[in-house]
Design a protein around this motif. Structure first.
Motif, PDB file in Angstrom:
ATOM      1  N   THR A 163       0.783  -0.949  -0.425  1.00 41.63           N
ATOM      2  CA  THR A 163      -0.449   0.106   0.197  1.00 41.63           C
ATOM      3  C   THR A 163       0.951   0.898   0.069  1.00 41.63           C
ATOM      4  N   LEU A 164      -0.047   2.555   0.339  1.00 38.28           N
ATOM      5  CA  LEU A 164       1.023   3.108  -0.628  1.00 38.28           C
ATOM      6  C   LEU A 164       0.432   4.522   0.269  1.00 38.28           C
ATOM      7  N   GLY A 165       1.273   5.430   1.338  1.00 43.44           N
ATOM      8  CA  GLY A 165       0.427   7.144   1.927  1.00 43.44           C
ATOM      9  C   GLY A 165       1.030   6.763   2.941  1.00 43.44           C
ATOM     10  N   GLY A 166       0.728   4.892   3.649  1.00 44.46           N
ATOM     11  CA  GLY A 166       0.701   4.784   5.180  1.00 44.46           C
ATOM     12  C   GLY A 166       1.954   5.631   5.898  1.00 44.46           C
ATOM     13  N   ALA A 167       2.743   5.449   5.613  1.00 44.32           N
ATOM     14  CA  ALA A 167       4.293   6.101   6.442  1.00 44.32           C
ATOM     15  C   ALA A 167       3.764   7.337   6.597  1.00 44.32           C
ATOM     16  N   ALA A 168       3.643   8.283   5.737  1.00 43.36           N
ATOM     17  CA  ALA A 168       3.081   9.942   5.965  1.00 43.36           C
ATOM     18  C   ALA A 168       1.692   9.859   6.165  1.00 43.36           C
ATOM     19  N   TYR A 169       1.271   9.192   6.715  1.00 38.33           N
ATOM     20  CA  TYR A 169      -0.216   9.703   7.051  1.00 38.33           C
ATOM     21  C   TYR A 169      -0.247   9.619   8.219  1.00 38.33           C
ATOM     22  N   ALA A 170       0.109   8.502   8.576  1.00 36.80           N
ATOM     23  CA  ALA A 170       0.952   8.421  10.403  1.00 36.80           C
ATOM     24  C   ALA A 170       1.638   9.221  10.823  1.00 36.80           C
ATOM     25  N   LEU A 171       2.273   9.840   9.972  1.00 42.25           N
ATOM     26  CA  LEU A 171       4.217  10.894  10.522  1.00 42.25           C
ATOM     27  C   LEU A 171       3.064  12.188  10.197  1.00 42.25           C
ATOM     28  N   GLU A 172       1.643  12.556   9.771  1.00 42.56           N
ATOM     29  CA  GLU A 172       0.735  13.049  10.139  1.00 42.56           C
ATOM     30  C   GLU A 172       0.011  13.263  10.677  1.00 42.56           C
ATOM     31  N   MET A 173      -0.307  12.379  11.509  1.00 43.14           N
ATOM     32  CA  MET A 173      -1.056  12.311  12.901  1.00 43.14           C
ATOM     33  C   MET A 173      -0.229  12.618  14.243  1.00 43.14           C
ATOM     34  N   LEU A 174       1.120  11.495  13.761  1.00 40.51           N
ATOM     35  CA  LEU A 174       1.850  12.152  15.070  1.00 40.51           C
ATOM     36  C   LEU A 174       1.973  13.615  15.390  1.00 40.51           C
ATOM     37  N   GLN A 175       2.008  14.488  14.606  1.00 38.79           N
ATOM     38  CA  GLN A 175       2.517  16.207  14.446  1.00 38.79           C
ATOM     39  C   GLN A 175       1.082  16.562  14.716  1.00 38.79           C
ATOM     40  N   ALA A 176       0.356  15.770  14.558  1.00 33.66           N
ATOM     41  CA  ALA A 176      -0.759  17.154  14.483  1.00 33.66           C
ATOM     42  C   ALA A 176      -1.198  16.741  16.566  1.00 33.66           C
ATOM     43  N   GLY A 177      -0.134  15.613  16.573  1.00 30.98           N
ATOM     44  CA  GLY A 177      -0.647  15.248  17.808  1.00 30.98           C
ATOM     45  C   GLY A 177      -1.920  15.071  18.131  1.00 30.98           C
ATOM     46  N   LYS A 178      -2.251  14.227  17.089  1.00 26.34           N
ATOM     47  CA  LYS A 178      -3.909  13.383  16.842  1.00 26.34           C
ATOM     48  C   LYS A 178      -3.917  11.622  16.838  1.00 26.34           C
ATOM     49  N   PRO A 179      -4.530  10.610  17.508  1.00 20.78           N
ATOM     50  CA  PRO A 179      -3.981   9.227  17.508  1.00 20.78           C
ATOM     51  C   PRO A 179      -3.258   8.387  16.044  1.00 20.78           C
ATOM     52  N   VAL A 180      -2.196   8.060  15.482  1.00 23.07           N
ATOM     53  CA  VAL A 180      -1.478   7.546  14.957  1.00 23.07           C
ATOM     54  C   VAL A 180      -2.210   6.192  14.739  1.00 23.07           C
ATOM     55  N   PRO A 181      -2.762   6.109  13.464  1.00 18.46           N
ATOM     56  CA  PRO A 181      -2.507   4.991  13.035  1.00 18.46           C
ATOM     57  C   PRO A 181      -2.143   3.973  12.225  1.00 18.46           C
ATOM     58  N   GLN A 182      -2.011   2.621  12.698  1.00 21.33           N
ATOM     59  CA  GLN A 182      -0.678   2.048  11.911  1.00 21.33           C
ATOM     60  C   GLN A 182       0.835   2.573  12.424  1.00 21.33           C
ATOM     61  N   ARG A 183       1.012   3.323  13.121  1.00 20.14           N
ATOM     62  CA  ARG A 183       2.074   3.878  13.282  1.00 20.14           C
ATOM     63  C   ARG A 183       3.284   2.637  12.847  1.00 20.14           C
ATOM     64  N   HIS A 184       3.480   1.640  13.101  1.00 19.99           N
ATOM     65  CA  HIS A 184       4.022   0.351  12.841  1.00 19.99           C
ATOM     66  C   HIS A 184       4.109   0.481  10.861  1.00 19.99           C
ATOM     67  N   LEU A 185       3.604   1.287   9.849  1.00 22.02           N
ATOM     68  CA  LEU A 185       4.372   1.546   8.926  1.00 22.02           C
ATOM     69  C   LEU A 185       5.356   2.644   8.333  1.00 22.02           C
ATOM     70  N   LEU A 186       5.685   3.529   9.702  1.00 23.43           N
ATOM     71  CA  LEU A 186       6.278   4.422   9.590  1.00 23.43           C
ATOM     72  C   LEU A 186       7.780   4.071  10.336  1.00 23.43           C
ATOM     73  N   ASP A 187       7.776   3.030  11.531  1.00 22.64           N
ATOM     74  CA  ASP A 187       8.850   3.034  11.892  1.00 22.64           C
ATOM     75  C   ASP A 187       9.228   1.490  11.671  1.00 22.64           C
ATOM     76  N   ARG A 188       8.880   0.393  10.819  1.00 21.89           N
ATOM     77  CA  ARG A 188       8.985  -1.041  10.658  1.00 21.89           C
ATOM     78  C   ARG A 188       8.355  -0.842   9.649  1.00 21.89           C
ATOM     79  N   PRO A 189       8.896  -0.287   7.819  1.00 21.26           N
ATOM     80  CA  PRO A 189       8.714  -0.436   6.731  1.00 21.26           C
ATOM     81  C   PRO A 189       9.050  -2.171   6.547  1.00 21.26           C
ATOM     82  N   VAL A 190       8.619  -2.589   5.607  1.00 22.07           N
ATOM     83  CA  VAL A 190       8.827  -4.044   5.187  1.00 22.07           C
ATOM     84  C   VAL A 190       9.299  -3.964   3.722  1.00 22.07           C
ATOM     85  N   PRO A 191      11.066  -4.590   3.885  1.00 27.90           N
ATOM     86  CA  PRO A 191      11.792  -4.467   2.437  1.00 27.90           C
ATOM     87  C   PRO A 191      11.768  -5.843   1.709  1.00 27.90           C
ATOM     88  N   ARG A 192      11.295  -5.930   0.837  1.00 28.39           N
ATOM     89  CA  ARG A 192      10.768  -6.866  -0.612  1.00 28.39           C
ATOM     90  C   ARG A 192      11.689  -7.218  -0.362  1.00 28.39           C
TER      91      ARG A 192
END
Lengths: 328, 328
Positions: A163-192
């Protein structure tokens, strides 16, 4: 803690148990001036290096476990994008202070991913300084079997994994001080890594999505001398992004960085392989467009209208210290 | 300046012209997700990585030219200590700002040494952050011909190349605000690549002197399971140090870091080779002691009395930010 003790702790925390029959080729590992490594006969060496700085490449509140995980993941992702088999890593660790607990957690994070891909830590360096982790990943590939950015041809399918955009969305929520959905997409990307190896010999070009879909696709198009159309309603969304409307979702999917999915082009005669690979890897593979002769990227919405995206991706010297905004 | 432009500038500034007949083996260099490299058939890969941070590993007033030079030199020195032939380098550059003039001078410094040893820059990463330069040097060696720290045996000669203590002395004068003699010994260490290759097959153990003679000799002795006596009046002095009396000079020679000379042990039957090598390389090679069975290092002055040195070398987490003292 002295430098030598720190190195020893990392070494002890990162010993890999190889599966039976796996030829790791480490003739001399950590503990000398350099490592001596044996590339499988007839294979070429593949080498990539990437640095992560606190506040620039990961939020300063990221756990040591996740810092190590991400640092190895982004480098393995580069090897994956070449169709290479990862083998070894060298680690340069700059830390403001030598904290044994931090190093312990860091080693655990490193190992949790290294073991999955049989990567041995064979050397490194620890220094005092601002927190910065530089990793060199070494792997191998059969001659001529490497995937590059160069071979895309008009008519080839444009395909992206996951999927695309998950890391950027998690980051934006984090920066806005909102609950962060699927933060693992930002912190633990899966190398393919497995996908990259399967693509070798079939895909005409490949890159990993680190700067954002449009920016990374542009690299491929520039290297290949062609253009592309994207059907952006086909961009694969994360669960969190799927809840947004398209106009809100698309910018994350088109320009968000840090996803580390593989973006590749595939001659259309190989289209049927996508289902096979997808099933084998239990990984979504989405055809999102097609390579065209005319330069540039044309984005079409589901109704056939042309969509003009704004940003073109993440560049370190433009959006400097983006992770610091809400984490002073 | 954007990241991609910075990478391009470094790439353009560091293209190596190879001598006729030199097989550089670069199948794919800068500009893709990873480099693809061909190791000469039958050779093993040798890999080392070292990071230099401003204020910790070089004075903050060091020129970009010298920063690049030293960063490559210390990594090539690690390959030299293994008896390896340098081939490629990957560079991770963290900079507070992307200054084209800085990058230009840095590229020139890198090239001035890279060309001497036919080292190609094949990949890298530029990021924004505190100034930190992390370099991975890759080379090759014939199987079993690598020099290690492990093989020293009682009766072997202890030999060091060049001179000792010059870098530490230059640093101390700099920190004291006094005129700095031979600052090039601090800024532009000479990696003893040719010597390392000559030693391969003869020396029983080898290390480069980065932490200081006693500290680095201790690494060899620990790895080899033996001890040594040093005849410290035989320690080779720089011109500046030769003007001091022995008691003032010895601490620099015994414990000063950053000299990057090769320290090696040689079975005494090969003693006559020293003169040959020394003449061939126009490089001083000094027999400074002998390996002994008993653990530990015993230092003898010229009159046969035992000398007790104080420090045992430079450790990054002990003497933190030593270069900052007079350069805030």
């Amino acid at each position: 803690m002295k430098e030598f003790e720190l190195i020893r702790q990392i070494q002890q925390g990162t010993s890999v148990s190889y599966p039976p029959g796996f030829e790791h080729g480490v003739r001399l590992g950590i503990g000398d001036d350099a490592a001596v490594l044996e590339i499988p006969a007839g294979q070429h060496l593949v080498a990539a290096t990437d640095t992560l700085n606190a506040g620039t490449h990961f939020p300063v509140d990221t756990s040591p476990f996740d810092i190590a995980y991400k640092c190895l993941a982004v480098n393995l992702s580069d090897l994956a994008a070449m169709g290479a088999t990862p083998r070894w890593a060298l680690l340069s660790l700059s830390l403001p202070e030598a904290d044994p607990e931090w190093v312990h957690l860091f080693s655990e994070g490193f190992m949790s991913l290294a073991q999955v891909h049989n990567v041995a830590l064979v050397g490194g360096d620890t220094t005092s300084g601002a927190m910065s982790i530089s990793l060199t990943a070494l792997g191998s590939v059969a001659p001529g079997r490497q995937l590059t950015r160069r071979g895309a041809k008009p008519g080839d399918l444009v395909v992206v994994s996951g999927t695309l955009g998950g890391a950027a969305y998690a980051l934006e929520m984090l920066q806005a001080g909102k609950p962060v959905p699927q933060r693992h997409l930002l912190d633990r990307p899966v190398p393919r890594v497995e996908l990259g190896r399967l693509l070798s010999g079939y895909a005409s070009a490949c890159i990993d999505v680190s700067d954002g879909l449009l920016a990374d696709l542009a690299h491929v198009l520039k290297a290949s001398g062609c253009g592309a159309r994207l059907d952006i309603e086909k961009l694969p969304a994360t669960d969190a992004l799927a809840k947004l409307d398209e106009i809100s979702r698309w910018p994350y999917q088109l320009s968000g960085g840090d996803d580390y999915e593989l973006l590749f082009t595939l001659p259309s005669r190989h289209r049927s392989l996508l289902a096979t690979w997808s099933q084998q890897l239990e990984l979504n593979l989405s055809v999102i467009g097609e390579i065209e002769t005319d330069e540039g990227i044309r984005c079409f919405a589901g109704d056939g209208s042309l969509y003009s995206p704004e940003g073109t991706g993440f560049e370190h010297f433009r959006q400097k210290n983006i992770y610091d905004k809400n984490h002073e």
